[in-house]
Motif scaffolding. Structure first.
Motif, PDB file in Angstrom:
ATOM      1  N   TYR A 136      39.225  31.106  36.124  1.00 23.80           N
ATOM      2  CA  TYR A 136      38.048  31.187  35.255  1.00 23.80           C
ATOM      3  C   TYR A 136      38.435  31.721  33.889  1.00 23.80           C
ATOM      4  O   TYR A 136      39.417  32.448  33.750  1.00 23.80           O
ATOM      5  N   CYS A 191      36.291  33.573  30.571  1.00 23.55           N
ATOM      6  CA  CYS A 191      35.024  34.103  30.077  1.00 23.55           C
ATOM      7  C   CYS A 191      34.630  33.384  28.791  1.00 23.55           C
ATOM      8  O   CYS A 191      35.450  33.167  27.904  1.00 23.55           O
ATOM      9  N   CYS A 223      31.049  36.568  37.551  1.00 29.62           N
ATOM     10  CA  CYS A 223      30.982  37.013  36.160  1.00 29.62           C
ATOM     11  C   CYS A 223      32.363  37.501  35.745  1.00 29.62           C
ATOM     12  O   CYS A 223      33.215  37.792  36.587  1.00 29.62           O
ATOM     13  N   CYS A 224      32.590  37.609  34.462  1.00 27.91           N
ATOM     14  CA  CYS A 224      33.867  38.082  33.938  1.00 27.91           C
ATOM     15  C   CYS A 224      34.171  39.472  34.490  1.00 27.91           C
ATOM     16  O   CYS A 224      33.306  40.357  34.489  1.00 27.91           O
ATOM     17  N   CYS A 235      31.173  32.768  32.858  1.00 26.67           N
ATOM     18  CA  CYS A 235      32.508  32.169  32.878  1.00 26.67           C
ATOM     19  C   CYS A 235      32.453  30.668  33.091  1.00 26.67           C
ATOM     20  O   CYS A 235      31.481  30.131  33.602  1.00 26.67           O
ATOM     21  N   GLN A 238      32.580  34.606  26.603  1.00 28.56           N
ATOM     22  CA  GLN A 238      32.366  35.587  25.549  1.00 28.56           C
ATOM     23  C   GLN A 238      33.673  36.184  25.029  1.00 28.56           C
ATOM     24  O   GLN A 238      33.938  36.158  23.836  1.00 28.56           O
ATOM     25  N   GLY A 268      30.533  38.896  31.287  1.00 31.37           N
ATOM     26  CA  GLY A 268      29.940  37.693  30.712  1.00 31.37           C
ATOM     27  C   GLY A 268      30.038  36.485  31.628  1.00 31.37           C
ATOM     28  O   GLY A 268      30.684  36.505  32.676  1.00 31.37           O
TER      29      GLY A 268
END
Length: 80
Positions: free
Chosen positions: A6, A8, A27-28, A35, A10, A33
């Motif tokens: 993955y 992110c 999520c990251c 992904c 952001q 954030g």
């Protein structure tokens, strides 16, 4: 369980996560954030599949034969 790559959206942090294919994207792990899933490389193969792959690679490579060499005894073109 498969491993997914993955990144992110952001902070651009890249990480791996192991989960079922039906599970939601994580999520990251750095900033929390959202992904995007990445496909970076082909999966590794082990056991019988790896042996078959190695045999196929060797079969496709050019075969060098000492009988076909037509250069003189001091030639170093085929020595590695």
């Amino acid at each position: 369980m498969p491993t997914y790559d993955y990144q992110c959206r952001q902070c651009q942090y890249r990480f791996e996560a192991k989960h079922r294919i039906s599970d939601p994207q994580p999520c990251c792990t750095k900033c929390g954030g959202a992904c995007s899933k990445l496909i970076l490389t082909a999966p590794a193969t082990h056991g019988v599949m790896a042996a078959g792959r190695e045999q196929a690679i060797h079969a496709l490579q050019a075969q060098h034969s000492n009988n076909a060499h037509r250069h003189g005894p001091s030639c170093s073109c085929c020595r590695h």
